[in-house]
Scaffold this motif. Structure first.
Motif, mmCIF file in Angstrom:
data_model
loop_
_atom_site.group_PDB
_atom_site.id
_atom_site.type_symbol
_atom_site.label_atom_id
_atom_site.label_comp_id
_atom_site.label_asym_id
_atom_site.label_seq_id
_atom_site.Cartn_x
_atom_site.Cartn_y
_atom_site.Cartn_z
ATOM 1 N N TRP A 57 -38.456 15.039 1.075
ATOM 2 C CA TRP A 57 -38.565 16.390 0.512
ATOM 3 C C TRP A 57 -37.197 16.926 0.086
ATOM 4 C CZ3 TRP A 57 -36.576 21.056 2.512
ATOM 5 C CH2 TRP A 57 -36.978 22.193 1.815
ATOM 6 N N ARG A 58 -36.200 16.758 0.954
ATOM 7 C CA ARG A 58 -34.860 17.271 0.627
ATOM 8 C C ARG A 58 -34.251 16.550 -0.572
ATOM 9 N NH1 ARG A 58 -34.103 17.338 6.313
ATOM 10 N NH2 ARG A 58 -32.955 15.383 6.195
ATOM 11 N N ARG A 59 -34.589 15.274 -0.748
ATOM 12 C CA ARG A 59 -34.008 14.491 -1.827
ATOM 13 C C ARG A 59 -34.767 14.626 -3.151
ATOM 14 N NH1 ARG A 59 -32.513 12.171 2.815
ATOM 15 N NH2 ARG A 59 -30.793 10.682 2.918
ATOM 16 N N MET A 60 -35.836 15.399 -3.168
ATOM 17 C CA MET A 60 -36.644 15.508 -4.377
ATOM 18 C C MET A 60 -35.856 16.206 -5.487
ATOM 19 S SD MET A 60 -39.597 14.590 -5.487
ATOM 20 C CE MET A 60 -40.544 14.405 -3.959
ATOM 21 N N PRO A 61 -35.639 15.542 -6.626
ATOM 22 C CA PRO A 61 -34.925 16.192 -7.736
ATOM 23 C C PRO A 61 -35.743 17.360 -8.289
ATOM 24 C CG PRO A 61 -35.018 13.804 -8.021
ATOM 25 C CD PRO A 61 -35.974 14.151 -6.929
ATOM 26 N N VAL A 62 -35.089 18.498 -8.523
ATOM 27 C CA VAL A 62 -35.811 19.678 -9.025
ATOM 28 C C VAL A 62 -35.060 20.347 -10.177
ATOM 29 C CG1 VAL A 62 -36.941 20.164 -6.834
ATOM 30 C CG2 VAL A 62 -34.695 21.161 -7.299
ATOM 31 N N ALA A 145 -40.739 8.564 -7.887
ATOM 32 C CA ALA A 145 -40.732 7.561 -8.954
ATOM 33 C C ALA A 145 -40.876 8.209 -10.322
ATOM 34 C CB ALA A 145 -41.864 6.558 -8.717
ATOM 35 N N VAL A 146 -41.617 9.324 -10.373
ATOM 36 C CA VAL A 146 -41.873 9.989 -11.655
ATOM 37 C C VAL A 146 -40.688 10.850 -12.082
ATOM 38 C CG1 VAL A 146 -43.315 11.702 -12.823
ATOM 39 C CG2 VAL A 146 -44.376 9.946 -11.384
ATOM 40 N N VAL A 147 -40.127 11.611 -11.136
ATOM 41 C CA VAL A 147 -39.097 12.587 -11.512
ATOM 42 C C VAL A 147 -37.696 12.171 -11.079
ATOM 43 C CG1 VAL A 147 -40.813 14.420 -11.309
ATOM 44 C CG2 VAL A 147 -39.291 13.954 -9.384
ATOM 45 N N GLY A 148 -37.580 11.115 -10.309
ATOM 46 C CA GLY A 148 -36.282 10.694 -9.795
ATOM 47 C C GLY A 148 -35.539 9.778 -10.751
ATOM 48 N N PRO A 149 -34.486 9.151 -10.263
ATOM 49 C CA PRO A 149 -33.698 8.239 -11.099
ATOM 50 C C PRO A 149 -34.536 7.070 -11.570
ATOM 51 C CG PRO A 149 -33.081 8.038 -8.783
ATOM 52 C CD PRO A 149 -33.957 9.229 -8.884
ATOM 53 N N ARG A 150 -34.313 6.669 -12.793
ATOM 54 C CA ARG A 150 -35.093 5.580 -13.385
ATOM 55 C C ARG A 150 -34.575 4.228 -12.886
ATOM 56 N NH1 ARG A 150 -37.653 9.424 -14.021
ATOM 57 N NH2 ARG A 150 -38.626 10.231 -15.922
ATOM 58 N N ARG A 151 -34.962 3.905 -11.663
ATOM 59 C CA ARG A 151 -34.586 2.615 -11.091
ATOM 60 C C ARG A 151 -35.841 1.859 -10.715
ATOM 61 N NH1 ARG A 151 -31.108 5.617 -7.580
ATOM 62 N NH2 ARG A 151 -32.231 4.765 -5.796
ATOM 63 N N ALA A 156 -40.902 0.989 -7.572
ATOM 64 C CA ALA A 156 -41.677 0.037 -6.767
ATOM 65 C C ALA A 156 -42.017 0.579 -5.384
ATOM 66 C CB ALA A 156 -40.905 -1.281 -6.626
ATOM 67 N N SER A 157 -41.339 1.635 -4.950
ATOM 68 C CA SER A 157 -41.519 2.139 -3.590
ATOM 69 C C SER A 157 -42.964 2.491 -3.254
ATOM 70 C CB SER A 157 -40.619 3.355 -3.357
ATOM 71 O OG SER A 157 -39.263 2.973 -3.318
ATOM 72 N N PRO A 158 -43.668 3.307 -4.072
ATOM 73 C CA PRO A 158 -45.058 3.628 -3.714
ATOM 74 C C PRO A 158 -45.968 2.415 -3.724
ATOM 75 C CG PRO A 158 -44.508 4.496 -5.899
ATOM 76 C CD PRO A 158 -43.235 4.035 -5.275
ATOM 77 N N VAL A 159 -45.679 1.469 -4.602
ATOM 78 C CA VAL A 159 -46.482 0.241 -4.648
ATOM 79 C C VAL A 159 -46.324 -0.537 -3.352
ATOM 80 C CG1 VAL A 159 -46.876 -1.940 -5.861
ATOM 81 C CG2 VAL A 159 -46.280 0.119 -7.155
ATOM 82 N N LEU A 160 -45.095 -0.637 -2.874
ATOM 83 C CA LEU A 160 -44.826 -1.373 -1.637
ATOM 84 C C LEU A 160 -45.479 -0.686 -0.436
ATOM 85 C CD1 LEU A 160 -41.065 -2.293 -2.176
ATOM 86 C CD2 LEU A 160 -43.001 -3.867 -2.140
ATOM 87 N N VAL A 161 -45.448 0.657 -0.414
ATOM 88 C CA VAL A 161 -46.053 1.384 0.698
ATOM 89 C C VAL A 161 -47.567 1.204 0.697
ATOM 90 C CG1 VAL A 161 -46.599 3.715 1.522
ATOM 91 C CG2 VAL A 161 -44.248 3.069 1.116
#
Length: 209
Positions: A57-62, A145-151, A156-161
């Motif tokens: 939550w704290r790291r969410m880009p806004v 993944a949608v709003v963060g850095p394009r890496r 892949a993070s949500p897919v792995l989870v």
């Protein structure tokens, strides 16, 4: 502490999975020392996942999409937290049952007796509650993944989870593998992001001053 939690939460979960495999070598799980140690590890993992959720939550880009993005992140965080509380309840009850039970039959009877403890919510909620944690955590990672850095690693993070939760659901003996997948999913998020929710609030406060 938050950065450590991103590593330690899945590590303790993996350790619990390993202890569980040892405990099940005789064809049954608990009661006994292995059951208790394993569930203490699991409880520690769950508590650290609380820090993971808060960290996401704290790291969410806004920087863009401000209010809507913050509201969405807050709602997903709340959902994951509620689910996590029900998960913690399960771990605590399992520890109590393991300490009180003399054999497998008594463990099963005690588990049934404590199924609706505390009796403040319907038992059905306690049963499905942990799913809210899984959904909330996955959704937070999707938002990153949608709003963060394009890496690629972040994407892949949500897919792995999701893969981790599927693996664990299919066979609890695969818990160590699932924990390793969750660690891989969380690893890209261990680095602080410059335009997080707290940073946005600090910027607004500075501008107002």
């Amino acid at each position: 502490m938050t950065r450590i939690a991103f590593h330690l939460a899945p590590a303790l979960m993996l350790a619990y999975g390993a202890v569980r495999l040892i405990d099940g070598r005789d064809g049954q799980h608990g009661p006994g020392p292995a059951w208790t140690v394993g569930h203490l590890l699991f409880l520690g993992s769950l508590l650290l996942y609380g820090a993971v959720i808060a960290g996401l939550w704290r790291r969410m880009p806004v920087a863009e999409g401000g209010r809507a993005r913050r509201v969405t992140a807050g709602a997903l965080t709340a959902m994951a937290a509620v689910g996590l509380v029900t998960f913690v309840r399960v771990a605590i009850i399992d520890i109590v049952v393991g300490l009180r039970a003399a054999d497998s039959a008594e463990k099963s009877a005690l588990s049934d007796r404590y199924a609706d403890v505390p009796a403040v919510l319907p038992q059905a909620f306690y049963e499905i509650g942990p799913v809210l944690f899984m959904l909330g955590l996955t959704a937070l990672l999707v938002q990153h993944a949608v709003v963060g850095p394009r890496r690629a690693s972040v994407a892949a993070s949500p897919v792995l989870v999701v893969l981790a939760f599927v693996v664990i659901t299919v066979d609890l003996d695969l818990l160590p593998a699932g924990a390793a997948l969750i660690w891989l999913a969380l690893f890209p998020h261990t680095r602080e992001q410059s335009q997080s929710i707290p940073a946005h609030r600090a910027a607004k406060a500075s501008a107002a001053a």
